[in-house]
Design an enzyme around this catalytic site. Structure first.
Site, PDB file in Angstrom:
ATOM      1  N   ALA A  74       0.955  -1.301   0.153  1.00  0.00           N
ATOM      2  CA  ALA A  74      -0.144  -0.054   0.151  1.00  0.00           C
ATOM      3  C   ALA A  74       0.826   1.153  -0.037  1.00  0.00           C
ATOM      4  O   ALA A  74       0.251   2.295   0.045  1.00  0.00           O
ATOM      5  CB  ALA A  74      -0.641   0.000   1.205  1.00  0.00           C
ATOM      6  N   SER A 120      -6.284  -2.264   7.762  1.00  0.00           N
ATOM      7  CA  SER A 120      -5.506  -2.377   9.110  1.00  0.00           C
ATOM      8  C   SER A 120      -4.294  -2.818   9.057  1.00  0.00           C
ATOM      9  O   SER A 120      -3.769  -3.788   9.300  1.00  0.00           O
ATOM     10  CB  SER A 120      -6.383  -3.726   9.552  1.00  0.00           C
ATOM     11  OG  SER A 120      -5.876  -4.025  10.786  1.00  0.00           O
ATOM     12  N   TYR A 172      -4.718   4.826  17.098  1.00  0.00           N
ATOM     13  CA  TYR A 172      -4.339   4.584  18.487  1.00  0.00           C
ATOM     14  C   TYR A 172      -4.231   5.876  19.026  1.00  0.00           C
ATOM     15  O   TYR A 172      -3.965   7.027  18.255  1.00  0.00           O
ATOM     16  CB  TYR A 172      -2.697   3.803  18.320  1.00  0.00           C
ATOM     17  CG  TYR A 172      -2.315   3.640  19.712  1.00  0.00           C
ATOM     18  CD1 TYR A 172      -3.089   2.937  20.621  1.00  0.00           C
ATOM     19  CD2 TYR A 172      -0.976   3.789  20.156  1.00  0.00           C
ATOM     20  CE1 TYR A 172      -2.535   2.533  21.902  1.00  0.00           C
ATOM     21  CE2 TYR A 172      -0.487   3.515  21.168  1.00  0.00           C
ATOM     22  CZ  TYR A 172      -1.216   2.918  21.849  1.00  0.00           C
ATOM     23  OH  TYR A 172      -0.873   2.495  23.191  1.00  0.00           O
ATOM     24  N   TYR A 182       5.840   5.368  21.328  1.00  0.00           N
ATOM     25  CA  TYR A 182       5.371   5.330  19.974  1.00  0.00           C
ATOM     26  C   TYR A 182       5.765   6.294  19.164  1.00  0.00           C
ATOM     27  O   TYR A 182       4.957   7.382  18.762  1.00  0.00           O
ATOM     28  CB  TYR A 182       3.781   5.490  20.136  1.00  0.00           C
ATOM     29  CG  TYR A 182       2.982   4.934  18.893  1.00  0.00           C
ATOM     30  CD1 TYR A 182       2.736   3.703  18.746  1.00  0.00           C
ATOM     31  CD2 TYR A 182       2.124   5.727  18.156  1.00  0.00           C
ATOM     32  CE1 TYR A 182       1.940   3.031  17.903  1.00  0.00           C
ATOM     33  CE2 TYR A 182       1.345   5.253  17.202  1.00  0.00           C
ATOM     34  CZ  TYR A 182       1.408   3.996  17.059  1.00  0.00           C
ATOM     35  OH  TYR A 182       0.455   3.484  16.055  1.00  0.00           O
ATOM     36  N   LYS A 190      -0.942   8.748  12.834  1.00  0.00           N
ATOM     37  CA  LYS A 190      -2.355   8.517  13.478  1.00  0.00           C
ATOM     38  C   LYS A 190      -3.336   9.717  13.653  1.00  0.00           C
ATOM     39  O   LYS A 190      -4.371   9.767  13.312  1.00  0.00           O
ATOM     40  CB  LYS A 190      -2.136   7.483  14.851  1.00  0.00           C
ATOM     41  CG  LYS A 190      -1.695   6.262  14.556  1.00  0.00           C
ATOM     42  CD  LYS A 190      -2.547   5.484  13.646  1.00  0.00           C
ATOM     43  CE  LYS A 190      -2.106   3.873  13.842  1.00  0.00           C
ATOM     44  NZ  LYS A 190      -2.549   3.043  12.577  1.00  0.00           N
ATOM     45  N   LEU A 220      -2.986  -4.364  21.840  1.00  0.00           N
ATOM     46  CA  LEU A 220      -3.144  -5.965  21.312  1.00  0.00           C
ATOM     47  C   LEU A 220      -1.778  -6.541  21.033  1.00  0.00           C
ATOM     48  O   LEU A 220      -1.097  -5.692  20.205  1.00  0.00           O
ATOM     49  CB  LEU A 220      -4.199  -5.957  20.165  1.00  0.00           C
ATOM     50  CG  LEU A 220      -4.284  -7.637  19.614  1.00  0.00           C
ATOM     51  CD1 LEU A 220      -5.070  -8.472  20.348  1.00  0.00           C
ATOM     52  CD2 LEU A 220      -4.602  -7.484  18.122  1.00  0.00           C
TER      53      LEU A 220
HETATM   54  P1  NAI Z   1      -0.601  -6.726  12.403  1.00  0.00           P
HETATM   55  O1  NAI Z   1       0.919  -7.010  12.284  1.00  0.00           O
HETATM   56  O2  NAI Z   1      -1.412  -7.828  12.571  1.00  0.00           O
HETATM   57  O3  NAI Z   1      -1.148  -5.663  11.052  1.00  0.00           O
HETATM   58  C1  NAI Z   1      -0.060  -4.968  10.422  1.00  0.00           C
HETATM   59  C2  NAI Z   1      -0.244  -5.371   8.814  1.00  0.00           C
HETATM   60  O4  NAI Z   1       0.190  -4.384   8.191  1.00  0.00           O
HETATM   61  C3  NAI Z   1       0.542  -6.580   8.680  1.00  0.00           C
HETATM   62  O5  NAI Z   1       0.027  -7.616   8.420  1.00  0.00           O
HETATM   63  C4  NAI Z   1       1.779  -6.172   7.729  1.00  0.00           C
HETATM   64  O6  NAI Z   1       2.214  -7.064   7.139  1.00  0.00           O
HETATM   65  C5  NAI Z   1       0.959  -4.995   7.015  1.00  0.00           C
HETATM   66  N1  NAI Z   1       1.716  -3.934   6.344  1.00  0.00           N
HETATM   67  C6  NAI Z   1       2.499  -3.188   6.656  1.00  0.00           C
HETATM   68  N2  NAI Z   1       3.057  -2.382   5.722  1.00  0.00           N
HETATM   69  C7  NAI Z   1       2.295  -2.547   4.614  1.00  0.00           C
HETATM   70  C8  NAI Z   1       2.328  -2.138   3.378  1.00  0.00           C
HETATM   71  N3  NAI Z   1       3.214  -1.192   3.004  1.00  0.00           N
HETATM   72  N4  NAI Z   1       1.236  -2.622   2.496  1.00  0.00           N
HETATM   73  C9  NAI Z   1       0.486  -3.574   2.843  1.00  0.00           C
HETATM   74  N5  NAI Z   1       0.352  -3.999   4.313  1.00  0.00           N
HETATM   75  C10 NAI Z   1       1.493  -3.570   5.075  1.00  0.00           C
HETATM   76  O7  NAI Z   1      -0.675  -5.595  13.532  1.00  0.00           O
HETATM   77  P2  NAI Z   1      -2.013  -4.873  14.232  1.00  0.00           P
HETATM   78  O8  NAI Z   1      -1.457  -4.214  15.444  1.00  0.00           O
HETATM   79  O9  NAI Z   1      -3.271  -5.532  14.165  1.00  0.00           O
HETATM   80  O10 NAI Z   1      -2.210  -3.651  13.312  1.00  0.00           O
HETATM   81  C11 NAI Z   1      -3.391  -3.444  12.357  1.00  0.00           C
HETATM   82  C12 NAI Z   1      -3.739  -1.896  12.738  1.00  0.00           C
HETATM   83  O11 NAI Z   1      -3.998  -1.516  14.070  1.00  0.00           O
HETATM   84  C13 NAI Z   1      -2.687  -0.978  12.558  1.00  0.00           C
HETATM   85  O12 NAI Z   1      -2.990   0.350  11.880  1.00  0.00           O
HETATM   86  C14 NAI Z   1      -2.136  -0.652  13.857  1.00  0.00           C
HETATM   87  O13 NAI Z   1      -1.560   0.733  14.063  1.00  0.00           O
HETATM   88  C15 NAI Z   1      -3.665  -0.585  14.407  1.00  0.00           C
HETATM   89  N6  NAI Z   1      -3.493  -0.521  15.922  1.00  0.00           N
HETATM   90  C16 NAI Z   1      -2.920  -1.571  16.661  1.00  0.00           C
HETATM   91  C17 NAI Z   1      -3.083  -1.453  18.253  1.00  0.00           C
HETATM   92  C18 NAI Z   1      -2.253  -2.816  18.901  1.00  0.00           C
HETATM   93  O14 NAI Z   1      -1.961  -2.552  20.045  1.00  0.00           O
HETATM   94  N7  NAI Z   1      -1.829  -3.742  18.184  1.00  0.00           N
HETATM   95  C19 NAI Z   1      -3.701  -0.410  18.878  1.00  0.00           C
HETATM   96  C20 NAI Z   1      -4.146   0.549  18.122  1.00  0.00           C
HETATM   97  C21 NAI Z   1      -4.292   0.449  16.737  1.00  0.00           C
END
Ligand code: NAI
Length: 286
Positions: A74, A120, A172, A182, A190, A220
């Site tokens: 992306a 996500s 977040y 962060y 964000k 998470l």
């Molecule tokens: P995750 O590791 O499951 O998801 C992040 C995904 O982004 C991964 O699958 C990664 O391969 C993908 N990614 C990274 N760069 C990319 C690119 N250039 N093109 C396509 N895909 C790409 O981790 P999570 O934590 O579930 O993250 C999902 C969303 O949730 C993110 O926006 C994160 O900032 C947000 N979030 C997470 C929190 C947490 O504590 N885990 C808290 C609040 C928000």
């Protein structure tokens, strides 16, 4: 007809993207996912080998079906914007059509339209550096991968989104309150994502009758969060200080996303919805 959802940012069964896919599937949606190119092989082979079967289980006992997995990066809008070193990189040259424009073109050819877009994904190469020590390139990379990626996905998908459709991203609280650790411009990314949620809600709402919301999620233990390095502390802090003293499950965020994507939320757009056990409402920890 059931709704069709495209979820960008699923590469394992631990993150919010996977949980959102499950909640949408449980509500009857057809699931398409976009997986980061470098993570594609391991994700697809794990899926095929049944490694995720336990976590594919839906409340009715059936297994979530992912109709199609699209390779996606992306950070790139179209092939012209891909630098030579990425084009020839082994992890990328094994796949094709992974820029945003090409993925949307493929989804259009395969299915015609979608109803729900979920963003996500996030990436900040200098996330472990304080903002004061963040380089220009690190900052811009965080914004590109974590904020502009949503604008790009929405602008490319909107022409094939059915009116009444919805999009959701994940944010977040570090966007609005100081969360030391962060770094790398991720807090800035964000903040941009949340501001863009409002402006895009106006533009996509007026022009296409599409709703745009973001979920401000609590901590998470995902792959991305473990890479930041302070996730256990954040989970402990939340359990100690939030109004609801339980660990947040990815499923709770998935269910909120399914609600926001559904007609039950037909008047909600431009909103930052907190799904964090209420931690955002606290002024001091007690
Ligand atoms: P995750 O590791 O499951 O998801 C992040 C995904 O982004 C991964 O699958 C990664 O391969 C993908 N990614 C990274 N760069 C990319 C690119 N250039 N093109 C396509 N895909 C790409 O981790 P999570 O934590 O579930 O993250 C999902 C969303 O949730 C993110 O926006 C994160 O900032 C947000 N979030 C997470 C929190 C947490 O504590 N885990 C808290 C609040 C928000």
């Amino acid at each position: 007809r059931g709704k069709r959802a495209f979820i960008a940012g699923v590469a394992d069964d631990n993150g919010y993207g996977w949980a959102i896919a499950k909640s949408l599937a449980a509500a009857g949606a057809e699931i398409l996912v976009g997986t980061w190119v470098p993570a594609l092989n391991i994700f697809e082979s794990s899926l095929r080998r049944g490694k995720f079967d336990e976590s594919r289980k839906l409340p009715d006992g059936s297994l979530m079906e992912i109709t199609k997995v699209y390779p996606l990066d992306a950070v790139f809008d179209d092939m012209e914007s891909v630098p030579e070193d990425i084009k020839t990189n082994k992890r990328y040259s094994g796949s094709s059509k992974w820029t945003v424009q090409e993925v949307v073109e493929c989804v259009k050819q395969d299915f015609g339209s979608i109803d729900i877009l979920v963003h996500s994904l996030a990436n900040g190469p200098e996330v472990s550096k304080p903002l004061l020590e963040t380089s220009r390139n690190g900052y811009l990379a965080a914004i590109s991968a974590s904020s502009y990626s949503f604008i790009s996905l929405l602008s490319h998908f909107v022409p094939i989104m059915n009116p009444g459709g919805a999009s959701i991203s994940l944010t977040y609280i570090a966007s609005e309150k100081i969360i030391p650790g962060y770094g790398g411009g991720m807090s800035s990314a964000k903040a941009a994502l949340e501001s863009d949620t409002r402006v895009l809600a106006f533009e996509a709402g007026r022009k296409h009758k599409i709703r745009v919301n973001t979920i401000s999620a609590g901590p998470l233990r995902s792959r991305a969060a473990k890479a930041i390095g302070f996730i256990d502390m954040m989970i402990d802090y939340s359990s100690a200080n939030a109004p609801l003293q339980k660990e947040l499950s990815a499923e709770e965020v998935g269910n909120a996303a399914a609600f926001l994507a559904s007609p039950l939320a037909s008047a909600i757009t431009g909103a930052v919805v907190y799904v964090d056990n209420g931690l955002n409402a606290m002024g001091v920890g007690v």
